[in-house]
Design a protein around this motif. Structure first.
Motif, short mmCIF file in Angstrom:
data_model
loop_
_atom_site.label_atom_id
_atom_site.label_comp_id
_atom_site.label_asym_id
_atom_site.label_seq_id
_atom_site.Cartn_x
_atom_site.Cartn_y
_atom_site.Cartn_z
N ASP A 1 0.85 -1.20 0.00
CA ASP A 1 0.00 0.00 0.00
C ASP A 1 0.89 1.26 0.00
N ASP A 2 0.23 2.35 -0.36
CA ASP A 2 0.97 3.62 -0.43
C ASP A 2 1.64 3.95 0.90
N LEU A 3 2.82 4.58 0.79
CA LEU A 3 3.46 5.15 1.98
C LEU A 3 2.83 6.51 2.23
N ILE A 4 2.57 6.82 3.50
CA ILE A 4 1.98 8.12 3.85
C ILE A 4 3.01 8.93 4.63
N THR B 1 -7.33 0.15 5.49
CA THR B 1 -8.08 0.87 4.45
C THR B 1 -9.27 0.07 3.93
N GLU B 2 -9.22 -1.26 4.03
CA GLU B 2 -10.31 -2.06 3.48
C GLU B 2 -11.31 -2.51 4.53
N ALA B 3 -11.18 -2.02 5.75
CA ALA B 3 -12.18 -2.31 6.78
C ALA B 3 -13.53 -1.73 6.35
N ARG B 4 -14.61 -2.55 6.50
CA ARG B 4 -15.93 -2.14 6.01
C ARG B 4 -16.91 -1.96 7.18
N ASN B 5 -17.79 -0.96 7.00
CA ASN B 5 -18.82 -0.74 8.00
C ASN B 5 -20.06 -1.56 7.64
N PHE C 1 -13.09 1.87 4.87
CA PHE C 1 -12.53 2.99 5.63
C PHE C 1 -11.76 3.92 4.69
N GLY C 2 -10.95 3.36 3.86
CA GLY C 2 -10.35 4.10 2.75
C GLY C 2 -9.11 4.92 3.12
N LEU C 3 -8.34 5.22 2.07
CA LEU C 3 -7.10 5.98 2.22
C LEU C 3 -7.37 7.42 2.62
N GLU C 4 -8.40 8.03 2.08
CA GLU C 4 -8.70 9.43 2.38
C GLU C 4 -9.05 9.61 3.84
N ARG C 5 -9.85 8.70 4.37
CA ARG C 5 -10.23 8.80 5.79
C ARG C 5 -9.00 8.55 6.67
N LEU C 6 -8.11 7.65 6.27
CA LEU C 6 -6.89 7.41 7.03
C LEU C 6 -6.01 8.66 7.07
N CYS C 7 -5.88 9.33 5.93
CA CYS C 7 -5.07 10.55 5.89
C CYS C 7 -5.67 11.63 6.80
N SER C 8 -7.00 11.73 6.81
CA SER C 8 -7.65 12.73 7.67
C SER C 8 -7.36 12.45 9.14
N ALA D 1 0.11 8.18 20.32
CA ALA D 1 -1.24 8.73 20.22
C ALA D 1 -1.74 8.65 18.79
N ILE D 2 -0.87 8.91 17.82
CA ILE D 2 -1.27 8.80 16.41
C ILE D 2 -1.67 7.37 16.09
N ARG D 3 -0.84 6.43 16.54
CA ARG D 3 -1.15 5.01 16.31
C ARG D 3 -2.50 4.63 16.91
N ASP D 4 -2.73 5.04 18.17
CA ASP D 4 -3.98 4.67 18.84
C ASP D 4 -5.18 5.34 18.20
N ARG D 5 -4.99 6.59 17.73
CA ARG D 5 -6.08 7.31 17.06
C ARG D 5 -6.50 6.57 15.77
N ILE D 6 -5.51 6.15 15.01
CA ILE D 6 -5.83 5.41 13.78
C ILE D 6 -6.57 4.12 14.13
N LEU D 7 -6.07 3.38 15.12
CA LEU D 7 -6.67 2.10 15.48
C LEU D 7 -8.10 2.30 15.99
N ARG D 8 -8.31 3.37 16.80
CA ARG D 8 -9.64 3.63 17.35
C ARG D 8 -10.64 3.96 16.24
N ASP D 9 -10.21 4.79 15.29
CA ASP D 9 -11.12 5.16 14.20
C ASP D 9 -11.47 3.95 13.33
N VAL D 10 -10.49 3.09 13.09
CA VAL D 10 -10.76 1.88 12.29
C VAL D 10 -11.73 0.96 13.02
N GLU D 11 -11.52 0.78 14.33
CA GLU D 11 -12.40 -0.11 15.08
C GLU D 11 -13.80 0.47 15.22
N CYS D 12 -13.93 1.77 15.30
CA CYS D 12 -15.26 2.39 15.31
C CYS D 12 -15.96 2.20 13.96
#
Length: 842
Positions: free
Chosen positions: A729-732, A782-786, A792-799, A811-822
């Motif tokens: 996947d793309d590097l951010i 990025t491929e987690a589905r609701n 979830f997508g790349l755009e939402r991850l970048c946001s 904190a960045i790591r946990d924020r990403i993980l929390r948003d994906v799990e939500c």
């Protein structure tokens, strides 16, 4: 058994044979007349001539005083399978219940039979005496059948009485079936012996013999005369029609039931009752139906019409010899004799149905007295009633012959012409009624066959007992069955039954939950109706080994329905059992597979989590990482390797799940560690290319699998320069100066998919500035589905990264993980996140 209305069992081998069907017809009608219940019991479908009946596979042992008060046993049919001695023992096994044997005279058991010897003598004598045949071949029934033996012995007696030699080459055994007749005739023809006539032990073998003779190029009757025995219905409609000996099969059945009823009433009955048989001339011997012609060119032969035999013909000769009386034709003085002659010309099933001759003669007297049309109307009524009783209507042509002979000489002039017109109208009426009755039988049989076919199709799709019950409730009324009980064995020894399906008056009723003894055949109360009933009982088996239960079906359907429906029920229950076993096996396999996968998952999870880098430390990088395996552990990989002046970062994802993916991931981790540790100047592209060759060989050639992996390797230098190669996947990179994310694609090829990826693998670079955040992730993010199946997508991850850019890397790591799990509460793929913030040297 104690009951207000007796129950009598009719025991036979199967129902679809014409002999068995006619016996059943006579028994059924007599049961109605005597107001007794009837239980029809028949054995396995494979119990045909040439096969044996296995007692343990038949329903016969279940018939006892618990279910019936007496039995009518079609011994002449059972002896084909059991032999005479075993048939005798079979009948005696039901003592002390009253038993009557049909078709076979058994010592000590009341029996009703036909005069087989006289009938066979008559037909063989007809060939020799009336047609001057000298070489009469004989096709006998099975050697262990008493009726066949009696008829064969009569054949030999006729030859001996006329001083004709008995030639063993002209005698052959058959099996009472059409195919057996064909085979027997082929055997006779192969012997090369001359013969001018063939007599068969029954009609079916005679018809088979005719087929073989025609195939040999011989004409019937010009080249060979053929006669049969039984006068089966098909004998009247074949070409040529078959000369045969008519035996009163329906009367046999009726008399047998009457005999049992008399025994139940305490009356003494004769040990043997014998009914006469009649020769019926038709085309296969050259006689035709009503008038016979000489068989040229033998001058010694007398016209067959002059030698007609049987009660009808004898009565005709007697009446024809009656002196002419003056005045109008009259039946005066001949009434009783005429009634007896007419009654003997037609075979009816019930002994009480003998009033029709008187009614017909009374109508004829009225016709002669001037009431025109009275006789034709009476004849129509008689024909209609006879058709309902299953009588062969062509027999009434003999009735017309008798009456015409009685009145022929007595009528003069115009009276004679009027009488001839009446007889012509009668013959046309009988022919029309006969064709109509045969057509109705064919339509009835065709409709039954169509409905059976549809029912079979429906039953073949029943894969569960509830569905089978619903199908039976819908389909049985279509087959004219409004009463039914289907019960399944409830224990391994088949001593008890449990009701599966019950139908009364065309409507399904709730079956009782309690089991009941097998000897009762049906649940308590099913056969306790105050109204007279008639039912068919049969085992539901699949082959000889699988026993499912017992079906009891009400009467009213065509005979072919019961045996065919038994087969369909057996097949349906077999399908249910097979489906149940398949489901059970699948469940076992699924449990084993789930257990295997669970164990593999534990091993894979152990590999995946225990090989993670224990220390995230590279000079100039603040590092934080996490990997959360999914329920089915995938093959996510990440690693952090420090080297002098920098280090290596790697992330990848093995296609697939479970242990195999974990093994491939283990290979990648160990190879990357070996090739990069202490080798800071090594090119990432070289490492990826070399890794690909090893992975491809191990996975494809050694493990014989097709797993491959996405992988990107990054070589970090303290100056902030990052060189990378591979495909993932793309590097951010979230720039500190703009707080915006830049997505940098990797342009390599999957590892392990191709033997060599050297040409498509190259190094690329990016430069980190002070405070920049580098984020590596797997597609589980990025491929987690609701719930709406949105990714979830790349755009939402970048946001998410941009919103937390200023926070510590944990904190960045946990924020990403929390948003994906939500976004997705139960991701179906591993989630891996690596966050690195670059700090430039001071």
């Amino acid at each position: 058994m104690a009951a207000t209305r007796p129950t009598i069992a009719l025991v036979t081998d199967y129902l679809t044979g014409e002999y068995q069907a006619e016996v059943h017809f006579g028994v059924e009608r007599a049961a109605e007349e005597h107001d007794v219940n009837l239980l029809v019991v028949f054995g396995e479908t494979h119990a045909r001539p040439g096969y044996t009946m296995v007692p343990s596979n038949t329903i016969y042992p279940l018939i006892s005083a618990a279910t019936v008060d007496g039995l009518v046993i079609v011994s002449s049919a059972l002896t084909n399978h059991l032999g005479i001695q075993d048939t005798h023992a079979f009948c005696r096994s039901y003592a002390p219940l009253p038993v009557c044997s049909v078709g076979l005279a058994l010592p000590g058991i009341p029996s009703v039979t036909v005069d087989n010897a006289s009938g066979a003598e008559t037909v063989v004598a007809h060939m020799v005496d009336d047609h001057a045949c000298q070489r009469v071949a004989y096709i006998s029934g099975p050697a262990n059948n008493e009726e066949a033996t009696l008829r064969a012995d009569a054949y030999r007696r006729v030859l001996a009485a006329r001083s004709l030699p008995y030639d063993e080459r002209l005698f052959v055994f058959g099996d009472f079936l059409i195919d057996g007749g064909r085979s027997a005739m082929r055997e006779l023809l192969a012997r090369g012996v001359d013969f001018d006539a063939v007599v068969a032990g029954n009609d079916h073998m005679a018809l088979g013999a005719i087929d073989a003779l025609k195939a040999h190029g011989l004409d019937i009757p010009n080249d060979v005369l053929v006669c049969g025995f039984d006068d089966a219905a098909v004998s009247r409609v074949t070409k040529p029609s078959l000369t045969s000996v008519r035996q009163p099969i329906k009367q046999l059945g009726a008399l047998a039931l009457q005999t049992v009823v008399r025994m139940l009433a305490g009356e003494r009955v004769p040990e043997r009752s014998q009914l006469p048989v009649v020769l019926t001339r038709r085309e296969s011997c050259g006689c035709g139906y009503y008038a016979t012609v000489p068989r040229p060119p033998a001058a010694a032969r007398r016209p067959a019409a002059e030698d007609a035999r049987g009660p009808a013909a004898e009565g005709a000769r007697a009446l024809a010899a009656t002196p002419a009386e003056p005045g109008p034709p009259s039946l005066a003085g001949q009434r009783e004799e005429m009634e007896r002659s007419l009654a003997s010309a037609v075979t009816v099933p019930g002994a009480s149905r003998t009033t029709w001759p008187g009614a017909l003669l009374s109508a004829l007297e009225e016709e002669l007295a001037g009431r025109e049309g009275r006789f034709l109307q009476a004849l129509t009524d008689v024909l209609d009633e006879a058709a309902r009783e299953g009588v062969a209507l062509d027999q009434f042509q003999g009735v017309v012959t008798l009456l015409r002979a009685r009145l022929r000489k007595a009528s003069q002039g115009a009276q004679h012409d009027g009488a001839e017109r009446l007889w012509h109208a009668c013959r046309a009426l009988i022919a029309q009624a006969s064709v109509r009755a045969e057509g109705e039988r064919r339509i009835y049989l065709q409709l039954a066959s169509v409905n059976l076919s549809w029912t079979g199709r429906c039953l073949s799709t029943c894969l569960s007992l509830p569905l089978l019950r619903r199908t039976l409730a819908a389909e049985l009324p279509r087959l004219a069955l409004t009463r039914a009980s289907v019960s399944l064995y409830d224990d391994p020894k088949r001593a008890t039954l449990k009701s599966l399906f019950l139908m009364e008056s065309g409507r399904e009723v709730e079956p009782p939950r309690e089991s009941f003894p097998t000897r009762c055949l049906t649940p308590p109360g099913f056969l306790s109706s105050r109204e007279r009933w008639s039912v068919f009982a049969m085992l539901i088996t699949f082959g000889e080994a699988e026993h499912f239960g017992i079906a009891v079906l009400g009467s009213g359907a065509n005979e072919v329905v019961y045996d065919a429906l038994r087969l369909q029920l057996s097949s349906a229950l077999k399908a249910v059992a097979m489906h149940r076993e398949i489901v059970r096996q699948v469940e076992i396999r699924e449990r084993l597979e789930q257990e295997r996968l669970h164990q593999e998952t534990l091993v894979a999870e152990h590999i995946q989590t225990n090989l993670l880098p224990p220390l995230l430390a590279i000079e100039g990088l603040e590092l934080s990482a996490i990997m959360k395996p999914a329920a089915e552990v995938g093959g996510d990989y990440y690693d952090v390797i420090a080297t002098p002046g920098g280090g290596w970062l790697g992330i990848g994802d093995v296609a697939g799940h479970g242990l195999a993916a974990g093994l491939v991931m283990l290979m990648i981790q160990s190879m990357v560690a070996a090739m990069t540790r202490g080798a800071h100047a090594t090119s990432p592209a070289e490492v990826v290319s070399a890794l690909n060759q090893a992975i491809h060989d191990n996975v494809r050639n050694r493990l014989k699998r097709d797993e491959h992996a996405t992988l990107v390797l990054l070589r970090y230098e303290r100056s902030g320069r990052v060189t990378f190669a591979g495909a993932h996947d793309d590097l951010i990179v979230c720039r500190a100066s703009t707080r915006r994310c830049a997505c940098i694609p990797s342009s390599g090829v999957w590892v392990g998919a191709l033997p060599s990826i050297d040409a498509a693998t190259r190094d690329e670079e990016l430069l980190l500035e002070d405070g920049d955040v580098l984020v590596l992730y797997s597609d589980g993010v990025t491929e987690a589905r609701n719930a709406h199946q949105e990714q979830f997508g790349l755009e939402r991850l970048c946001s998410t990264i941009e919103a937390a850019q200023a926070e510590p890397v944990d904190a960045i790591r946990d924020r990403i993980l929390r948003d994906v799990e939500c976004w997705c509460s139960s991701p179906d793929d591993d989630v891996t996140i690596v966050v690195a913030r670059y700090r430039a040297p001071t």
